[in-house]
Scaffold this motif. Structure first.
Motif, PDB file in Angstrom:
ATOM      1  N   LEU A 252       0.819  -1.201   0.000  1.00 30.81           N
ATOM      2  CA  LEU A 252       0.000   0.000   0.000  1.00 30.81           C
ATOM      3  C   LEU A 252       0.857   1.258   0.000  1.00 30.81           C
ATOM      4  CD1 LEU A 252      -2.839  -1.027   2.470  1.00 30.81           C
ATOM      5  CD2 LEU A 252      -2.971  -0.830  -0.017  1.00 30.81           C
ATOM      6  N   LEU A 253       1.978   1.215   0.708  1.00 33.06           N
ATOM      7  CA  LEU A 253       2.877   2.363   0.724  1.00 33.06           C
ATOM      8  C   LEU A 253       3.521   2.586  -0.632  1.00 33.06           C
ATOM      9  CD1 LEU A 253       4.618   1.867   4.180  1.00 33.06           C
ATOM     10  CD2 LEU A 253       2.923   3.593   3.578  1.00 33.06           C
ATOM     11  N   LEU A 254       3.715   1.513  -1.388  1.00 41.98           N
ATOM     12  CA  LEU A 254       4.345   1.633  -2.690  1.00 41.98           C
ATOM     13  C   LEU A 254       3.368   1.986  -3.800  1.00 41.98           C
ATOM     14  CD1 LEU A 254       6.924  -1.275  -2.585  1.00 41.98           C
ATOM     15  CD2 LEU A 254       7.376   1.166  -2.519  1.00 41.98           C
ATOM     16  N   LEU A 255       2.065   1.956  -3.525  1.00 44.79           N
ATOM     17  CA  LEU A 255       1.077   2.248  -4.552  1.00 44.79           C
ATOM     18  C   LEU A 255       1.309   3.597  -5.221  1.00 44.79           C
ATOM     19  CD1 LEU A 255      -1.291   1.101  -6.026  1.00 44.79           C
ATOM     20  CD2 LEU A 255      -2.799   2.023  -4.270  1.00 44.79           C
ATOM     21  N   PRO A 256       1.619   4.678  -4.467  1.00 47.65           N
ATOM     22  CA  PRO A 256       1.917   5.939  -5.158  1.00 47.65           C
ATOM     23  C   PRO A 256       3.133   5.824  -6.081  1.00 47.65           C
ATOM     24  CG  PRO A 256       1.499   6.341  -2.835  1.00 47.65           C
ATOM     25  CD  PRO A 256       1.569   4.851  -3.026  1.00 47.65           C
ATOM     26  N   LEU A 257       4.127   5.044  -5.690  1.00 48.98           N
ATOM     27  CA  LEU A 257       5.288   4.849  -6.560  1.00 48.98           C
ATOM     28  C   LEU A 257       4.901   4.134  -7.839  1.00 48.98           C
ATOM     29  CD1 LEU A 257       8.063   3.756  -4.048  1.00 48.98           C
ATOM     30  CD2 LEU A 257       7.893   5.924  -5.264  1.00 48.98           C
ATOM     31  N   LEU A 258       3.968   3.193  -7.727  1.00 51.23           N
ATOM     32  CA  LEU A 258       3.522   2.474  -8.903  1.00 51.23           C
ATOM     33  C   LEU A 258       2.851   3.425  -9.877  1.00 51.23           C
ATOM     34  CD1 LEU A 258       2.036  -0.737  -7.263  1.00 51.23           C
ATOM     35  CD2 LEU A 258       4.143  -0.539  -8.550  1.00 51.23           C
ATOM     36  N   THR A 259       2.057   4.323  -9.363  1.00 52.41           N
ATOM     37  CA  THR A 259       1.368   5.274 -10.213  1.00 52.41           C
ATOM     38  C   THR A 259       2.359   6.186 -10.910  1.00 52.41           C
ATOM     39  OG1 THR A 259      -0.503   5.191  -8.702  1.00 52.41           O
ATOM     40  CG2 THR A 259      -0.443   7.030 -10.243  1.00 52.41           C
ATOM     41  N   VAL A 260       3.332   6.688 -10.167  1.00 51.33           N
ATOM     42  CA  VAL A 260       4.362   7.546 -10.758  1.00 51.33           C
ATOM     43  C   VAL A 260       5.170   6.764 -11.779  1.00 51.33           C
ATOM     44  CG1 VAL A 260       6.506   8.796 -10.269  1.00 51.33           C
ATOM     45  CG2 VAL A 260       4.509   9.085  -8.795  1.00 51.33           C
ATOM     46  N   ALA A 261       5.548   5.542 -11.453  1.00 54.76           N
ATOM     47  CA  ALA A 261       6.361   4.738 -12.361  1.00 54.76           C
ATOM     48  C   ALA A 261       5.608   4.410 -13.636  1.00 54.76           C
ATOM     49  CB  ALA A 261       6.801   3.439 -11.676  1.00 54.76           C
ATOM     50  N   ALA A 262       4.301   4.218 -13.546  1.00 61.14           N
ATOM     51  CA  ALA A 262       3.524   3.918 -14.736  1.00 61.14           C
ATOM     52  C   ALA A 262       3.561   5.094 -15.710  1.00 61.14           C
ATOM     53  CB  ALA A 262       2.081   3.595 -14.355  1.00 61.14           C
ATOM     54  N   CYS A 263       3.698   6.295 -15.189  1.00 62.01           N
ATOM     55  CA  CYS A 263       3.767   7.488 -16.036  1.00 62.01           C
ATOM     56  C   CYS A 263       5.193   7.778 -16.486  1.00 62.01           C
ATOM     57  CB  CYS A 263       3.238   8.705 -15.273  1.00 62.01           C
ATOM     58  SG  CYS A 263       1.512   8.544 -14.811  1.00 62.01           S
ATOM     59  N   ALA A 264       6.168   7.226 -15.792  1.00 61.84           N
ATOM     60  CA  ALA A 264       7.563   7.589 -16.026  1.00 61.84           C
ATOM     61  C   ALA A 264       8.220   6.824 -17.163  1.00 61.84           C
ATOM     62  CB  ALA A 264       8.380   7.372 -14.751  1.00 61.84           C
ATOM     63  N   GLY A 265       7.726   5.643 -17.458  1.00 70.64           N
ATOM     64  CA  GLY A 265       8.429   4.854 -18.462  1.00 70.64           C
ATOM     65  C   GLY A 265       7.488   3.930 -19.179  1.00 70.64           C
ATOM     66  N   PRO A 266       7.960   3.245 -20.201  1.00 74.25           N
ATOM     67  CA  PRO A 266       7.123   2.360 -20.982  1.00 74.25           C
ATOM     68  C   PRO A 266       6.711   1.137 -20.186  1.00 74.25           C
ATOM     69  CG  PRO A 266       9.411   2.153 -21.662  1.00 74.25           C
ATOM     70  CD  PRO A 266       9.351   3.260 -20.659  1.00 74.25           C
ATOM     71  N   ALA A 267       5.462   0.763 -20.289  1.00 75.23           N
ATOM     72  CA  ALA A 267       4.963  -0.438 -19.620  1.00 75.23           C
ATOM     73  C   ALA A 267       5.192  -1.637 -20.526  1.00 75.23           C
ATOM     74  CB  ALA A 267       3.481  -0.288 -19.301  1.00 75.23           C
ATOM     75  N   GLY A 268       5.045  -2.818 -19.950  1.00 77.07           N
ATOM     76  CA  GLY A 268       5.123  -4.028 -20.737  1.00 77.07           C
ATOM     77  C   GLY A 268       6.499  -4.671 -20.742  1.00 77.07           C
ATOM     78  N   THR A 269       7.467  -4.005 -20.191  1.00 71.89           N
ATOM     79  CA  THR A 269       8.805  -4.584 -20.111  1.00 71.89           C
ATOM     80  C   THR A 269       9.327  -4.396 -18.703  1.00 71.89           C
ATOM     81  OG1 THR A 269      11.055  -4.548 -20.947  1.00 71.89           O
ATOM     82  CG2 THR A 269       9.910  -2.457 -20.956  1.00 71.89           C
TER      83      THR A 269
ATOM     84  N   PHE B  98      18.360  -7.240  -6.114  1.00 74.63           N
ATOM     85  CA  PHE B  98      17.553  -6.590  -5.081  1.00 74.63           C
ATOM     86  C   PHE B  98      16.300  -5.968  -5.683  1.00 74.63           C
ATOM     87  CE2 PHE B  98      16.511  -3.896  -1.441  1.00 74.63           C
ATOM     88  CZ  PHE B  98      16.736  -4.795  -0.410  1.00 74.63           C
ATOM     89  N   GLN B  99      16.422  -5.330  -6.833  1.00 73.68           N
ATOM     90  CA  GLN B  99      15.231  -4.788  -7.474  1.00 73.68           C
ATOM     91  C   GLN B  99      14.278  -5.908  -7.865  1.00 73.68           C
ATOM     92  OE1 GLN B  99      16.973  -2.301 -10.588  1.00 73.68           O
ATOM     93  NE2 GLN B  99      16.462  -0.470  -9.395  1.00 73.68           N
TER      94      GLN B  99
ATOM     95  N   ALA C  50      10.508  -6.413  -6.460  1.00 73.11           N
ATOM     96  CA  ALA C  50       9.391  -6.586  -7.380  1.00 73.11           C
ATOM     97  C   ALA C  50       8.629  -7.868  -7.042  1.00 73.11           C
ATOM     98  CB  ALA C  50       9.893  -6.615  -8.821  1.00 73.11           C
ATOM     99  N   GLU C  51       9.367  -8.920  -6.710  1.00 67.54           N
ATOM    100  CA  GLU C  51       8.740 -10.186  -6.320  1.00 67.54           C
ATOM    101  C   GLU C  51       7.834  -9.996  -5.106  1.00 67.54           C
ATOM    102  OE1 GLU C  51       8.589 -13.283  -7.453  1.00 67.54           O
ATOM    103  OE2 GLU C  51       9.784 -12.826  -9.209  1.00 67.54           O
ATOM    104  N   GLU C  52       8.354  -9.317  -4.097  1.00 69.25           N
ATOM    105  CA  GLU C  52       7.562  -9.109  -2.884  1.00 69.25           C
ATOM    106  C   GLU C  52       6.322  -8.269  -3.159  1.00 69.25           C
ATOM    107  OE1 GLU C  52       9.319  -8.798   1.115  1.00 69.25           O
ATOM    108  OE2 GLU C  52      11.201  -8.440   0.032  1.00 69.25           O
ATOM    109  N   LEU C  53       6.465  -7.248  -3.953  1.00 62.59           N
ATOM    110  CA  LEU C  53       5.335  -6.376  -4.256  1.00 62.59           C
ATOM    111  C   LEU C  53       4.260  -7.124  -5.052  1.00 62.59           C
ATOM    112  CD1 LEU C  53       4.095  -3.583  -4.038  1.00 62.59           C
ATOM    113  CD2 LEU C  53       5.399  -2.922  -6.068  1.00 62.59           C
TER     114      LEU C  53
ATOM    115  N   PRO D 193      19.549  -0.939  -3.902  1.00 64.10           N
ATOM    116  CA  PRO D 193      18.577   0.040  -4.379  1.00 64.10           C
ATOM    117  C   PRO D 193      17.446   0.227  -3.362  1.00 64.10           C
ATOM    118  CG  PRO D 193      18.962  -1.683  -6.019  1.00 64.10           C
ATOM    119  CD  PRO D 193      19.637  -2.108  -4.756  1.00 64.10           C
ATOM    120  N   SER D 194      16.745   1.350  -3.495  1.00 58.16           N
ATOM    121  CA  SER D 194      15.661   1.642  -2.556  1.00 58.16           C
ATOM    122  C   SER D 194      14.303   1.164  -3.039  1.00 58.16           C
ATOM    123  CB  SER D 194      15.597   3.148  -2.272  1.00 58.16           C
ATOM    124  OG  SER D 194      15.374   3.854  -3.473  1.00 58.16           O
ATOM    125  N   SER D 195      14.209   0.760  -4.299  1.00 58.02           N
ATOM    126  CA  SER D 195      12.927   0.262  -4.812  1.00 58.02           C
ATOM    127  C   SER D 195      13.177  -0.596  -6.045  1.00 58.02           C
ATOM    128  CB  SER D 195      11.995   1.425  -5.168  1.00 58.02           C
ATOM    129  OG  SER D 195      12.457   2.090  -6.328  1.00 58.02           O
ATOM    130  N   ALA D 196      12.119  -1.250  -6.474  1.00 58.46           N
ATOM    131  CA  ALA D 196      12.169  -1.959  -7.747  1.00 58.46           C
ATOM    132  C   ALA D 196      12.368  -0.918  -8.843  1.00 58.46           C
ATOM    133  CB  ALA D 196      10.877  -2.738  -7.953  1.00 58.46           C
TER     134      ALA D 196
END
Length: 171
Positions: free
Chosen positions: A8-25, A42-43, A47-50, A94-97
């Motif tokens: 749940l804490l990472l959900l805002p990061l997911l939203t930002v990341a979806a806008c930041a780069g191409p999806a599907g890869t 580590f990334q 990602a596995e945990e999320l 790293p600090s995130s996926a």
């Protein structure tokens, strides 16, 4: 559950990341050598945990939920071991996926039912193969003894995870 809190804490990061780069890869530029392994592993573990956090609540099939619970446990342990080995080697984790991983998980999190289960398992197969390759490479040719040992110990876990994911997909 603590892991769901992390998701749940990472959900805002997911939203930002979806806008930041191409999806599907889920691939992207990676560093090389021991530092590259730490980054990739580590990334990938984060990602596995999320993804598994989503799967424990969204998956329809009991076998998929059970597999996701296993992934949470395995990668919680593997990430802790990697953090210790990286610290011993003087490498910062790293600090995130990666943004691509976060975008792919964001896309997956918007699915439901059987489509979620199928997408989760397909992504697991892809992630497990990539992680297994990184761990095998580090175990065979890494420069740092602590990271080589850590990677060698992780290979059987990843092989088992890949086999389990493939059996869930019917491959």
């Amino acid at each position: 559950m603590i892991r769901r809190k992390h998701a749940l804490l990472l959900l805002p990061l997911l939203t930002v990341a979806a806008c930041a780069g191409p999806a599907g890869t889920e691939s992207g530029p990676t560093a090389t050598g021991d530092a590259g392994f730490v980054q990739t592993a580590f990334q990938g573990g984060m990602a596995e945990e999320l993804a598994a956090g989503y799967a424990t609540s969204k998956a329809m099939a009991p076998a998929t939920k059970s597999f996701a619970t296993r992934m949470l446990s395995d990668f919680d342990n593997m990430n802790a071991g990697l953090r210790a080995a990286a610290t011993k080697a003087g490498i910062t984790v790293p600090s995130s996926a990666s943004p691509d991983q976060l975008a792919a998980i964001n896309t997956l999190s918007q699915q439901s039912g059987a489509a979620f289960d199928k997408g989760y398992i397909a992504a697991e197969i892809t992630r497990q193969k990539a992680l297994l390759q990184a761990y095998q490479t580090e175990a065979a040719s890494g420069a740092n003894p602590a990271l080589k040992t850590y990677a060698a110990q992780g290979v059987p876990v990843l092989e088992s995870n890949l086999t389990a994911a493939e059996s869930l997909s019917g491959s």
